[in-house]
Structure formats: C-alpha cells, structure tokens
Design an enzyme around this catalytic site. Structure first.
Site, PDB file in Angstrom:
ATOM      1  N   LEU A 126       0.851  -1.194   0.000  1.00  7.88           N
ATOM      2  CA  LEU A 126       0.000   0.000   0.000  1.00  7.88           C
ATOM      3  C   LEU A 126       0.882   1.238   0.000  1.00  7.88           C
ATOM      4  O   LEU A 126       1.582   1.514   0.978  1.00  7.88           O
ATOM      5  CB  LEU A 126      -0.912  -0.003   1.234  1.00  7.88           C
ATOM      6  CG  LEU A 126      -1.822   1.216   1.402  1.00  7.88           C
ATOM      7  CD1 LEU A 126      -2.846   1.267   0.279  1.00  7.88           C
ATOM      8  CD2 LEU A 126      -2.514   1.200   2.750  1.00  7.88           C
ATOM      9  N   HIS A 230       6.448   2.960  11.806  1.00  8.58           N
ATOM     10  CA  HIS A 230       7.039   4.142  11.187  1.00  8.58           C
ATOM     11  C   HIS A 230       5.997   5.261  11.178  1.00  8.58           C
ATOM     12  O   HIS A 230       4.794   5.012  11.026  1.00  8.58           O
ATOM     13  CB  HIS A 230       7.450   3.786   9.756  1.00  8.58           C
ATOM     14  CG  HIS A 230       8.346   4.785   9.097  1.00  8.58           C
ATOM     15  ND1 HIS A 230       7.881   5.973   8.580  1.00  8.58           N
ATOM     16  CD2 HIS A 230       9.681   4.762   8.850  1.00  8.58           C
ATOM     17  CE1 HIS A 230       8.885   6.643   8.043  1.00  8.58           C
ATOM     18  NE2 HIS A 230       9.990   5.936   8.202  1.00  8.58           N
TER      19      HIS A 230
END
Length: 336
Positions: A126, A230
């Site tokens: 994605l 992240h």
C-alpha cells in the site's frame, strides 16, 4: 477521480517510480526493475487464473488518475504467503522464571523466530504518492481490497494479515536491526531489506538466531521500537485497527514493526459491504461510498457520492465509466 485496477506491463515505469519514492523499509517494493517486472507478470497471471482456494497468487493493483492517466499509488493482496518463499516473523511472548526457595519471581519477554503465518492472506504494497494524499484517496487504496475479499472469498484464506513498517530513519537505520546486525548479521538494514524484497531470503535462515531472544538483553533503543510503526505508517495502522485488525504479538524480523491480523469474516468493511444494482444518474445526497464492480479479472474500484436505497445504487456516469458497469449491473460498496 482515482480508479483502482489490476496492474499491467505498461505500468512498470510508474511502479518503479513508486518503489523509489516509498523509501527504506518498504520491503514489497524493491527498487529493482527485473523483480518488479516479474511481479507484474505474476499478478497478470494470477488475475487471469481460475482458482477455488488460495495458493501462491499475488494480486497487484494501481490507482490511476482518470484525468491525467498518472499512477497515483499501489495496493495488493497476496493470496497465501510463505508457499514459494518462507514468511518469517518474531513472536513476542512472556515467560516466567521463579524460585520459591529464593523468593525470586521474574517476568520477561522473549522473541521466538518462526513461520506461524504460512498460508494466510496478506494485505501489502500500500503506497500513495504524496500529490494524491488528500480526501478519501488513502481509504480507497486500502478499503478496495476489502471489497475484493468480500466478493471473491474463495480466493483468500480465512485469516488476513498486514505487516506494518517499523521504525527506521531517513537513512534506513533501524534501531532493532542495529542490534541484530552487531551480533548476527554484519550487513546494513537497507541491504537486508532489499534482499528480502527480491526474494533472496536464504541468509535469514542461515544467520538468524534459532533460539528465543530475551528482550531485556537487547539495547534500550531496540527494545523501545518493538511493535512500533514508522510515522508514515500510522494512518494505515489506524485504518486497519478500525476494521478490526489487532496485533497478537507478531513483529517483523528486521525492524520489529507489528503484524496485525483479522478473520476475514470479522473485517468491518467485509461484514457491512452491500451488493446493489446500478442506476446511472445524478446522486442527490452527500454520502461517499467506495464502490467496486463484481468482476475479478477486470476489477475496478472508485470513490464518489452515491445514493443507496432499497438495493439500488445511483452512481454518476463518470463513476459508471470508471467501474466499467452499465445500468442494471451489480456493484459492491462500502458507505463511508
């Protein structure tokens, strides 16, 4: 308007650009033209195949801007991971060391190396390019896959997972990997990540410690990022959590990012998606819907205003063209 469609060989330059823009830690998009070309070929074969149960198929799609023809991002589903190449994870669990005689009772965390997710389906790859990170584009790129899962469940496993990118800096330094490198690997995170992305995983089995690792022996920096994502991945994680995905202690072996999972039947968008008959017109309401056609080999999905009532979906002519549907056809949709 963005429309999601299966990738084709003509999209290779755009896919390579996405790979370059995605940055370190994005294992499923290595900056390698040959590998990406082979992945596109495998996806084309997968979309064209007739299957009744999940196998090594991989379905890679792109988001195309219908106004400019540019590719704005990618999204994908792997039907069953770990069949052609091993799928490794660490499992974070708790063990107790105690002695009544000494009145000592210690609870410690351990990481155990394994292949527990072999055979499950994976949401992956994605990536939305910066110029299109607005409106409902990110939700479309993620949620279109749930429409595919709902419409074609025979192609996927009952368990669906997603690996979340773990913590690393802009130079590709991962605190978790730095500890592993010092003690076991002696190669940089970016190289290890790249080798995994191109399918060369033999070094993992050769060099990875086979016995459980006591977390309290890791550096403080490595311990702090176990199960963390992240900063660019947080929106994607929040969306999956809203869908019912949770982490059961599995983390990535390189950056310790969490792997989340959900039973396909319990995914919110799968459960609440609806099949409606198409009526082409001018929607009068302000309800946004992510809509897909019911084809598999010619899958299309887009997001726009839709009127939904009594099993009928009133969609614009623009959306009908994007989805390649006509009056009276069926579509599957999720109300946003």
């Amino acid at each position: 308007m963005l429309v999601i469609r299966p990738i084709t060989a003509a999209d290779l330059p755009a896919l390579l650009q996405c790979a370059e823009e995605s940055g370190h830690g994005f294992t499923s998009l290595p900056v390698n033209e040959e590998i990406l070309a082979n992945r596109i070929k495998h996806s084309e074969q997968s979309f064209a195949s007739e299957v009744t149960h999940p196998g090594p198929e991989g379905y890679l799609m792109v988001a195309e801007d219908t106004e400019t023809g540019e590719v704005a991002g990618t999204t994908a589903i792997e039907a069953a991971v770990g069949l052609d190449n091993p799928f490794y994870t660490y499992h974070l669990s708790t063990v107790v060391h105690s002695s009544r005689r000494l009145n000592v009772h210690n609870v410690v965390k351990v990481l155990t190396f394994g292949n527990d997710y072999t055979g499950v389906s994976e949401l992956c790859t994605l990536f939305l390019r910066p110029d299109w990170r607005q409106g409902l584009n990110g939700r479309l790129l993620s949620k279109c896959r749930f429409l595919m899962l709902a419409q074609h469940p025979e192609r996927f496993d009952k368990t669906v997972i997603a690996e979340m990118r773990g913590v690393s800096d802009e130079e590709g330094h991962s605190p978790f990997w730095e500890w592993l490198k010092e003690h076991f690997f002696s190669i940089d995170f970016t190289l290890a990540d790249y080798l995994t992305g191109i399918g060369k995983k033999g070094f993992i089995a050769d060099l990875m410690p086979k016995l459980p690792i006591y977390v309290n022996l890791l550096s403080p920096e490595a311990q702090a990022v176990i199960g963390e994502v992240h900063e660019k991945t947080r929106p994607a994680l929040r969306l999956l959590e809203q869908e019912g995905f949770t982490c059961r202690g599995y983390v990535d072996i390189f950056d310790a990012g969490p792997t989340v999972e959900c039973d396909i039947r319990n995914i919110e968008s799968v459960r609440h998606s609806k099949v409606c008959q198409v009526e082409i017109g001018q929607p009068s309401g302000d309800t946004d819907c992510i809509v897909s056609n019911t084809s598999f080999s010619n899958f299309r999905a887009a997001v726009d205003k839709v009127d939904v009532m009594d099993g009928v979906a009133v969609i614009s002519a623009e959306m009908a063209a994007a989805l390649q549907v006509q009056q009276g056809d069926q579509v599957r949709l999720i109300v946003q």
